[in-house]
Design a protein around this motif. Sequence first.
Motif, PDB file in Angstrom:
ATOM      1  N   PRO A  53      21.964 123.992  39.101  1.00 16.46           N
ATOM      2  CA  PRO A  53      22.787 123.618  40.455  1.00 16.46           C
ATOM      3  C   PRO A  53      22.414 124.654  41.374  1.00 16.46           C
ATOM      4  O   PRO A  53      22.163 125.919  41.475  1.00 16.46           O
ATOM      5  N   VAL A  54      22.482 124.171  43.004  1.00 17.61           N
ATOM      6  CA  VAL A  54      22.016 124.909  44.070  1.00 17.61           C
ATOM      7  C   VAL A  54      23.167 124.512  45.075  1.00 17.61           C
ATOM      8  O   VAL A  54      23.312 123.557  45.652  1.00 17.61           O
ATOM      9  N   PRO A  55      23.998 125.707  45.602  1.00 18.93           N
ATOM     10  CA  PRO A  55      25.122 125.419  46.430  1.00 18.93           C
ATOM     11  C   PRO A  55      24.431 125.225  47.994  1.00 18.93           C
ATOM     12  O   PRO A  55      24.705 126.252  48.738  1.00 18.93           O
ATOM     13  N   MET A  56      23.926 124.215  48.358  1.00 20.76           N
ATOM     14  CA  MET A  56      23.384 123.981  49.694  1.00 20.76           C
ATOM     15  C   MET A  56      24.061 123.290  50.508  1.00 20.76           C
ATOM     16  O   MET A  56      23.766 123.081  51.826  1.00 20.76           O
ATOM     17  N   ALA A  57      25.058 122.516  50.139  1.00 19.27           N
ATOM     18  CA  ALA A  57      25.941 121.309  50.837  1.00 19.27           C
ATOM     19  C   ALA A  57      27.324 122.143  51.455  1.00 19.27           C
ATOM     20  O   ALA A  57      27.916 122.618  50.419  1.00 19.27           O
ATOM     21  N   GLU A  58      27.607 122.239  52.854  1.00 23.86           N
ATOM     22  CA  GLU A  58      28.596 122.790  53.284  1.00 23.86           C
ATOM     23  C   GLU A  58      29.488 121.414  53.755  1.00 23.86           C
ATOM     24  O   GLU A  58      28.934 120.637  54.563  1.00 23.86           O
ATOM     25  N   CYS A  59      30.721 121.388  53.268  1.00 22.41           N
ATOM     26  CA  CYS A  59      31.678 120.313  53.448  1.00 22.41           C
ATOM     27  C   CYS A  59      31.980 120.508  55.101  1.00 22.41           C
ATOM     28  O   CYS A  59      32.869 121.588  55.016  1.00 22.41           O
ATOM     29  N   ILE A  60      32.104 119.958  55.982  1.00 24.03           N
ATOM     30  CA  ILE A  60      32.513 120.040  57.205  1.00 24.03           C
ATOM     31  C   ILE A  60      33.673 118.900  57.752  1.00 24.03           C
ATOM     32  O   ILE A  60      34.401 119.427  58.780  1.00 24.03           O
ATOM     33  N   ALA A  61      33.428 117.960  56.949  1.00 29.26           N
ATOM     34  CA  ALA A  61      34.587 116.918  57.380  1.00 29.26           C
ATOM     35  C   ALA A  61      34.618 115.916  56.251  1.00 29.26           C
ATOM     36  O   ALA A  61      33.859 115.872  55.269  1.00 29.26           O
ATOM     37  N   HIS A  62      35.991 115.356  56.227  1.00 28.90           N
ATOM     38  CA  HIS A  62      36.259 114.174  55.220  1.00 28.90           C
ATOM     39  C   HIS A  62      37.102 113.137  55.788  1.00 28.90           C
ATOM     40  O   HIS A  62      38.084 113.321  56.698  1.00 28.90           O
ATOM     41  N   GLY A 116      35.781 109.347  45.684  1.00 29.40           N
ATOM     42  CA  GLY A 116      36.430 108.197  45.331  1.00 29.40           C
ATOM     43  C   GLY A 116      36.035 107.157  46.060  1.00 29.40           C
ATOM     44  O   GLY A 116      35.262 107.420  47.110  1.00 29.40           O
ATOM     45  N   SER A 117      36.483 105.886  45.857  1.00 27.66           N
ATOM     46  CA  SER A 117      35.999 104.795  46.309  1.00 27.66           C
ATOM     47  C   SER A 117      36.583 104.626  47.979  1.00 27.66           C
ATOM     48  O   SER A 117      37.648 105.127  48.194  1.00 27.66           O
ATOM     49  N   ALA A 118      35.542 104.533  48.768  1.00 23.97           N
ATOM     50  CA  ALA A 118      35.712 104.285  50.417  1.00 23.97           C
ATOM     51  C   ALA A 118      35.917 105.673  50.941  1.00 23.97           C
ATOM     52  O   ALA A 118      36.105 105.643  52.239  1.00 23.97           O
ATOM     53  N   GLU A 119      35.654 106.704  50.259  1.00 24.95           N
ATOM     54  CA  GLU A 119      35.938 108.065  51.018  1.00 24.95           C
ATOM     55  C   GLU A 119      34.587 108.350  51.664  1.00 24.95           C
ATOM     56  O   GLU A 119      33.569 107.741  51.356  1.00 24.95           O
ATOM     57  N   ARG A 120      34.735 109.148  52.880  1.00 29.19           N
ATOM     58  CA  ARG A 120      33.602 109.678  53.575  1.00 29.19           C
ATOM     59  C   ARG A 120      33.492 111.142  53.630  1.00 29.19           C
ATOM     60  O   ARG A 120      34.661 111.562  53.806  1.00 29.19           O
ATOM     61  N   TRP A 121      32.418 111.592  53.548  1.00 32.89           N
ATOM     62  CA  TRP A 121      32.108 113.032  53.549  1.00 32.89           C
ATOM     63  C   TRP A 121      30.798 113.400  54.805  1.00 32.89           C
ATOM     64  O   TRP A 121      29.797 112.425  54.525  1.00 32.89           O
ATOM     65  N   ASP A 122      31.278 114.348  55.470  1.00 31.50           N
ATOM     66  CA  ASP A 122      30.087 114.724  56.254  1.00 31.50           C
ATOM     67  C   ASP A 122      29.429 116.153  55.575  1.00 31.50           C
ATOM     68  O   ASP A 122      30.548 117.143  55.565  1.00 31.50           O
ATOM     69  N   LEU A 123      28.225 116.285  55.107  1.00 30.67           N
ATOM     70  CA  LEU A 123      27.920 117.470  54.574  1.00 30.67           C
ATOM     71  C   LEU A 123      26.587 117.960  55.295  1.00 30.67           C
ATOM     72  O   LEU A 123      25.756 117.545  55.686  1.00 30.67           O
ATOM     73  N   LEU A 124      26.549 119.259  55.934  1.00 32.84           N
ATOM     74  CA  LEU A 124      25.706 120.031  56.497  1.00 32.84           C
ATOM     75  C   LEU A 124      24.874 120.620  55.257  1.00 32.84           C
ATOM     76  O   LEU A 124      25.175 121.702  54.262  1.00 32.84           O
ATOM     77  N   LEU A 125      23.600 120.377  55.186  1.00 30.24           N
ATOM     78  CA  LEU A 125      22.491 120.541  53.958  1.00 30.24           C
ATOM     79  C   LEU A 125      21.632 121.962  54.471  1.00 30.24           C
ATOM     80  O   LEU A 125      21.295 121.620  55.785  1.00 30.24           O
ATOM     81  N   GLU A 126      21.778 123.056  53.884  1.00 30.10           N
ATOM     82  CA  GLU A 126      21.093 124.103  53.984  1.00 30.10           C
ATOM     83  C   GLU A 126      20.283 124.765  52.699  1.00 30.10           C
ATOM     84  O   GLU A 126      20.797 125.712  52.172  1.00 30.10           O
ATOM     85  N   PRO A 127      19.218 124.179  52.424  1.00 28.05           N
ATOM     86  CA  PRO A 127      18.522 124.703  51.322  1.00 28.05           C
ATOM     87  C   PRO A 127      18.054 126.070  51.355  1.00 28.05           C
ATOM     88  O   PRO A 127      17.465 126.271  52.782  1.00 28.05           O
TER      89      PRO A 127
END
Length: 570
Positions: free
Chosen positions: A486-495, A528-539
């Motif tokens: 696992p690599v913690p590269m995703a930042e959750c910025i909005a849901h 879950g179903s119909a959820e949306r997430w905005d993720l900033l990826l920083e490898p």
Amino acid sequence: MIESLLPTRLTARQKKEAERRRKEAAARKKREAEAKKRLAESRRRRDEAMRRAAEERRKREAAAKKRREAEAKRRREEEARRKREAEAKRKREEEARRKREEEARRRREEAEANRPKPPPVVTPPVVPDPEPNPEPEPEQPDPTDGTGTDPGETEDPDTTTPETEEPEDTEPDPTSTETAGPEPEEPPSSPDGEAEEGQVPEIEPRHYFDSQVDFSSSQNEQNNPVTEFKKTPDVFYDISFYGTDLRFDDGAEVEMWSFETDNQREQFPGPLARVQEGQIFQAHFKPSKGNHTIHWHGMEPDPRNDGVGHTSFEIAGEYTYQWVPEPGRPGEPNWGTAGTYFYHCHVNTTLHVQMGMFAPLIIDPIVHPDYPVTPGARRAFVDGPEYDIDTETLMVPYSMATPWHEKHHAAGLSGEDAGLNHFRPNHFYLLGGELARRPNRRESVWSLKSMRANVKGGSKKPTLLRLLNANYLPMVLRFLDSSGKPVPMAECIAHDGRPFRDTHDPTGPSQPCREAGYPMMTSLLRCGSAERWDLLLEPPYAGEYQVVVEFRHWITDEVLGERRVKLVAS
């Protein structure tokens, strides 16, 4: 005599002969034993060959029987499919015929309503007809006026009719006061009148709703609803319906329904709708197969434009949806709509969304003077982090149950058990890709094959991954390196279109979590179903990574399906 009883001494020649005979007898026995052994082996090989031949014959017969059964099953399924198609076609034709009849009736009623006619208080003079003796005289003023003033001027010689009509004029007053809504009161008066008077109650002036509750509880399907308070749009989409067979990346070819525009024809998912906060958005929708709506999931505009049939209307002809996304304010958690959404049909929603009637919707933030934007970049929300436009990526997990794609438009709506409460998917997909490079091939499925991301600390802004879970299962998203770690590269910025902010101070500004000092980094995300997430990826470094999506069972959490894509960081 004595010599004959003594043992006879053999000569050397006799001994040799006896030895020769003994050896010959032993050799003969050995040959006979070998012959028997060869005969037994021959018989064994013959029996084995016969057994193998019989086994092969049984296998061929079983395979032939299985082929015959499969062919018979295929013929039965083909016959059943043709019957279902014929039944569906018959129902579509019946529904279309019913629609045409209703449309013709509606147009006749509109024509009747728009035709100039006297006021609808023509019944009061008819009610007292049995009382006065001269019948023709009270009927003559009726076509010219129904107020009761002219009879007093023209009927002076009659001493009885004014006295009888004046009381009758006061009786219709309660019925003539239906200025706000004449429809509920006119129909009860029609049974009392004669045949020609039956046309009067069919005149239905346009109904003005007294309240939102009145509006919400009075809606059914409408052919061509009117867009109230229509304005000049800043962004306009002309959306229509399509239905066709599409081939997916695993070879499955099924019937799909979705939305299309002139620029994106017969593609799945449907065309992206994109608008900026504060802009007037309009979408002209013209379904061509049954009744449909467009529900702007997460936007929640006024009920007329929200596309939910129970609080709005179902569209058979055409309608123009109109709404304005609210602009964001820096540091304000309760303002702004920028984020990832989607739109879908809300008629027989369970079936129509599975058939493919959904598409992404993105709201971009306004550019605030305190938060300028770097060329080639865009902010996720008004005071949010910047991201690289070139690598902005949409990921749409979607699971499919192919038996559902053989059902008709209104399956289950009449109370029958159509099986829509048992979702058993047999195909699992990842749809989407880089938004700046969506292909424009007709009759195509947009599949996510690989991803790019800008490495952390590089010259480019981070990559934004917009995740839309468009299937009926929960899912798990994992970011791994090439070895599976696992690599913690995703930042959750909005849901669901709502930014993550630091709201510990109720009076001060609410900064994004990154600006507040604790970015929400992760290597795993449950959705879950119909959820949306905005993720900033920083490898953390350049190279190849893995993005894994697991489709989970609702109850057991068993992995029902899995998709993997390669992520290249540079």
